[in-house]
Design a protein around this motif. Structure first.
Motif, PDB file in Angstrom:
ATOM      1  N   GLU A  37       0.846  -1.186   0.000  1.00 17.48           N
ATOM      2  CA  GLU A  37       0.000   0.000   0.000  1.00 17.48           C
ATOM      3  C   GLU A  37       0.889   1.247   0.000  1.00 17.48           C
ATOM      4  N   VAL A  38       0.869   1.962  -1.105  1.00 12.54           N
ATOM      5  CA  VAL A  38       1.659   3.184  -1.227  1.00 12.54           C
ATOM      6  C   VAL A  38       0.896   4.142  -2.136  1.00 12.54           C
ATOM      7  N   SER A  39       0.884   5.406  -1.813  1.00 12.79           N
ATOM      8  CA  SER A  39       0.136   6.382  -2.596  1.00 12.79           C
ATOM      9  C   SER A  39       0.944   6.835  -3.802  1.00 12.79           C
ATOM     10  N   HIS A  40       0.247   7.383  -4.803  1.00 14.61           N
ATOM     11  CA  HIS A  40       0.944   7.869  -5.985  1.00 14.61           C
ATOM     12  C   HIS A  40       1.782   9.101  -5.662  1.00 14.61           C
ATOM     13  N   ASP A  41       1.399   9.875  -4.624  1.00 12.77           N
ATOM     14  CA  ASP A  41       2.226  11.011  -4.213  1.00 12.77           C
ATOM     15  C   ASP A  41       3.560  10.547  -3.644  1.00 12.77           C
ATOM     16  N   THR A  42       3.522   9.470  -2.880  1.00  9.38           N
ATOM     17  CA  THR A  42       4.772   8.910  -2.351  1.00  9.38           C
ATOM     18  C   THR A  42       5.645   8.387  -3.476  1.00  9.38           C
ATOM     19  N   LEU A  43       5.042   7.746  -4.467  1.00 14.09           N
ATOM     20  CA  LEU A  43       5.803   7.262  -5.619  1.00 14.09           C
ATOM     21  C   LEU A  43       6.473   8.418  -6.355  1.00 14.09           C
ATOM     22  N   ARG A  44       5.759   9.515  -6.475  1.00 13.83           N
ATOM     23  CA  ARG A  44       6.331  10.680  -7.137  1.00 13.83           C
ATOM     24  C   ARG A  44       7.536  11.204  -6.351  1.00 13.83           C
ATOM     25  N   GLU A  45       7.418  11.279  -5.025  1.00 17.13           N
ATOM     26  CA  GLU A  45       8.525  11.756  -4.200  1.00 17.13           C
ATOM     27  C   GLU A  45       9.710  10.792  -4.244  1.00 17.13           C
ATOM     28  N   TRP A  46       9.425   9.491  -4.288  1.00 18.51           N
ATOM     29  CA  TRP A  46      10.506   8.521  -4.436  1.00 18.51           C
ATOM     30  C   TRP A  46      11.276   8.748  -5.732  1.00 18.51           C
ATOM     31  N   ASN A  47      10.546   8.967  -6.814  1.00 13.41           N
ATOM     32  CA  ASN A  47      11.206   9.177  -8.099  1.00 13.41           C
ATOM     33  C   ASN A  47      12.037  10.446  -8.092  1.00 13.41           C
ATOM     34  N   ILE A  48      11.515  11.508  -7.501  1.00 12.06           N
ATOM     35  CA  ILE A  48      12.281  12.756  -7.441  1.00 12.06           C
ATOM     36  C   ILE A  48      13.544  12.575  -6.603  1.00 12.06           C
ATOM     37  N   LYS A  49      13.422  11.860  -5.500  1.00 14.00           N
ATOM     38  CA  LYS A  49      14.547  11.698  -4.586  1.00 14.00           C
ATOM     39  C   LYS A  49      15.600  10.730  -5.109  1.00 14.00           C
ATOM     40  N   PHE A  50      15.177   9.594  -5.674  1.00 12.79           N
ATOM     41  CA  PHE A  50      16.105   8.514  -5.966  1.00 12.79           C
ATOM     42  C   PHE A  50      16.490   8.386  -7.439  1.00 12.79           C
ATOM     43  N   SER A  51      15.734   8.986  -8.348  1.00 13.89           N
ATOM     44  CA  SER A  51      16.048   8.834  -9.775  1.00 13.89           C
ATOM     45  C   SER A  51      17.472   9.258 -10.125  1.00 13.89           C
ATOM     46  N   PRO A  52      17.935  10.446  -9.696  1.00 13.96           N
ATOM     47  CA  PRO A  52      19.318  10.825 -10.042  1.00 13.96           C
ATOM     48  C   PRO A  52      20.361   9.870  -9.472  1.00 13.96           C
ATOM     49  N   LEU A  53      20.130   9.343  -8.273  1.00 11.66           N
ATOM     50  CA  LEU A  53      21.090   8.426  -7.659  1.00 11.66           C
ATOM     51  C   LEU A  53      21.177   7.116  -8.432  1.00 11.66           C
ATOM     52  N   ILE A  54      20.016   6.579  -8.800  1.00 12.27           N
ATOM     53  CA  ILE A  54      20.001   5.312  -9.530  1.00 12.27           C
ATOM     54  C   ILE A  54      20.587   5.482 -10.927  1.00 12.27           C
ATOM     55  N   ALA A  55      20.251   6.592 -11.593  1.00 11.53           N
ATOM     56  CA  ALA A  55      20.799   6.841 -12.935  1.00 11.53           C
ATOM     57  C   ALA A  55      22.316   6.940 -12.899  1.00 11.53           C
ATOM     58  N   GLU A  56      22.848   7.609 -11.887  1.00 16.27           N
ATOM     59  CA  GLU A  56      24.309   7.744 -11.778  1.00 16.27           C
ATOM     60  C   GLU A  56      24.964   6.401 -11.497  1.00 16.27           C
ATOM     61  N   GLU A  57      24.322   5.597 -10.647  1.00 18.18           N
ATOM     62  CA  GLU A  57      24.868   4.267 -10.346  1.00 18.18           C
ATOM     63  C   GLU A  57      24.892   3.390 -11.595  1.00 18.18           C
ATOM     64  N   LEU A  58      23.813   3.402 -12.358  1.00 20.18           N
ATOM     65  CA  LEU A  58      23.763   2.595 -13.571  1.00 20.18           C
ATOM     66  C   LEU A  58      24.742   3.097 -14.627  1.00 20.18           C
ATOM     67  N   ARG A  59      24.954   4.405 -14.681  1.00 13.60           N
ATOM     68  CA  ARG A  59      25.887   4.964 -15.669  1.00 13.60           C
ATOM     69  C   ARG A  59      27.294   4.447 -15.441  1.00 13.60           C
ATOM     70  N   HIS A  60      27.690   4.316 -14.178  1.00  9.78           N
ATOM     71  CA  HIS A  60      29.037   3.829 -13.876  1.00  9.78           C
ATOM     72  C   HIS A  60      29.195   2.337 -14.176  1.00  9.78           C
ATOM     73  N   ARG A  61      28.095   1.613 -14.267  1.00 10.21           N
ATOM     74  CA  ARG A  61      28.168   0.180 -14.545  1.00 10.21           C
ATOM     75  C   ARG A  61      28.164  -0.134 -16.042  1.00 10.21           C
ATOM     76  N   GLU A  62      27.895   0.853 -16.865  1.00 12.23           N
ATOM     77  CA  GLU A  62      27.816   0.607 -18.300  1.00 12.23           C
ATOM     78  C   GLU A  62      29.216   0.447 -18.902  1.00 12.23           C
ATOM     79  N   PRO A  63      29.363  -0.444 -19.872  1.00 12.62           N
ATOM     80  CA  PRO A  63      30.664  -0.612 -20.526  1.00 12.62           C
ATOM     81  C   PRO A  63      30.978   0.585 -21.413  1.00 12.62           C
ATOM     82  N   ARG A  64      32.215   1.063 -21.367  1.00 14.59           N
ATOM     83  CA  ARG A  64      32.647   2.165 -22.214  1.00 14.59           C
ATOM     84  C   ARG A  64      33.154   1.581 -23.534  1.00 14.59           C
TER      85      ARG A  64
END
Length: 236
Positions: free
Chosen positions: A43-70
């Motif tokens: 049970e989680v509200s869509h407002d909480t999901l929005r806040e999760w995305n705002i808070k964690f999206s940049p962190l996850i994107a940066e983590e995945l970027r470092h794992r990509e093969p150059r």
């Protein structure tokens, strides 16, 4: 915005990362993700999901970027028009020969200065390619002639219907699908963060497809395992 610590106490990080991963991976709204989680007893509200995305999206994107093969010595570049908050913007994108998104940038203009800004970002992150494929936009040629680092590369200009444009055109599809699902983008900063995460999550899927034989990818067991790997890779 509230601090992220209450979310960590109430929900395991695996649930948060799964919710954040679902939103850019598939053309879903926050309410769609809310319903999917409710089907699993979460049970989680869509407002909480929005806040999760705002808070964690940049962190996850940066983590995945470092794992990509150059890798990749061939760049495909293209720009498409999109609307953010009712204002027309240009979405600049570059992929390598394997379809991996190298970078993506929203800009107000489609001129030489915008092309120079995008190419400078790419050169600051990746090695100089051997070939750059673009469309007939004159801004690409002018920028490549101006930058000393690109004087020796092979610049190939292709028409929009050429088959070598398929890689970059396919890379635009998830963005178009999400744009329709959201009924348009609203804020440029949030849109840029979302597109960065979407590109990294899609890269994770595309990279696996380039190194695993087709007959293995078709098995249900493999698809289930790969889905779990994509979810698990976003841990911050």
């Amino acid at each position: 915005m509230n601090d992220c610590k209450p979310y960590r106490r109430r929900f395991p990080i695996s649930i948060i990362q799964h919710a954040v991963w679902l939103y850019p991976r598939f053309p879903l709204s926050y309410r769609d993700v809310q319903e999917l989680l409710q089907e699993r007893g979460i049970e989680v509200s869509h407002d909480t999901l929005r806040e999760w995305n705002i808070k964690f999206s940049p962190l996850i994107a940066e983590e995945l970027r470092h794992r990509e093969p150059r890798r990749g010595s061939r760049w495909h570049m293209d720009e498409v028009c999109t609307t953010v908050g009712g204002v027309r913007h240009w979405l600049w994108r570059a992929v390598n020969e394997h379809g991996i998104v190298l970078d993506i940038l929203l800009q107000r203009h489609r001129d030489t200065e915008a092309a120079r800004t995008f190419l400078a970002r790419l050169l600051g992150e990746y090695h100089i390619p051997a070939t750059i494929c673009t469309d007939k936009l004159a801004s690409y040629g002018a920028t490549i002639r101006e930058l000393p680092a690109l004087q020796e590369i092979d610049h190939q200009q292709v028409i929009s219907t050429d088959r070598c444009k398929n890689l970059i055109e396919q890379a635009h599809r998830p963005t178009r699908q999400q744009e329709r699902g959201q009924l348009g983008f609203r804020k440029i900063k949030r849109t840029q963060e979302f597109l960065n995460l979407q590109a990294r999550v899609t890269n994770l899927h595309r990279h696996t497809r380039t190194i695993v034989p087709a007959h293995i990818r078709r098995s249900n067991q493999y698809r289930a395992c790969q889905l779990w790997r994509e979810v698990s890779a976003g841990v911050v």
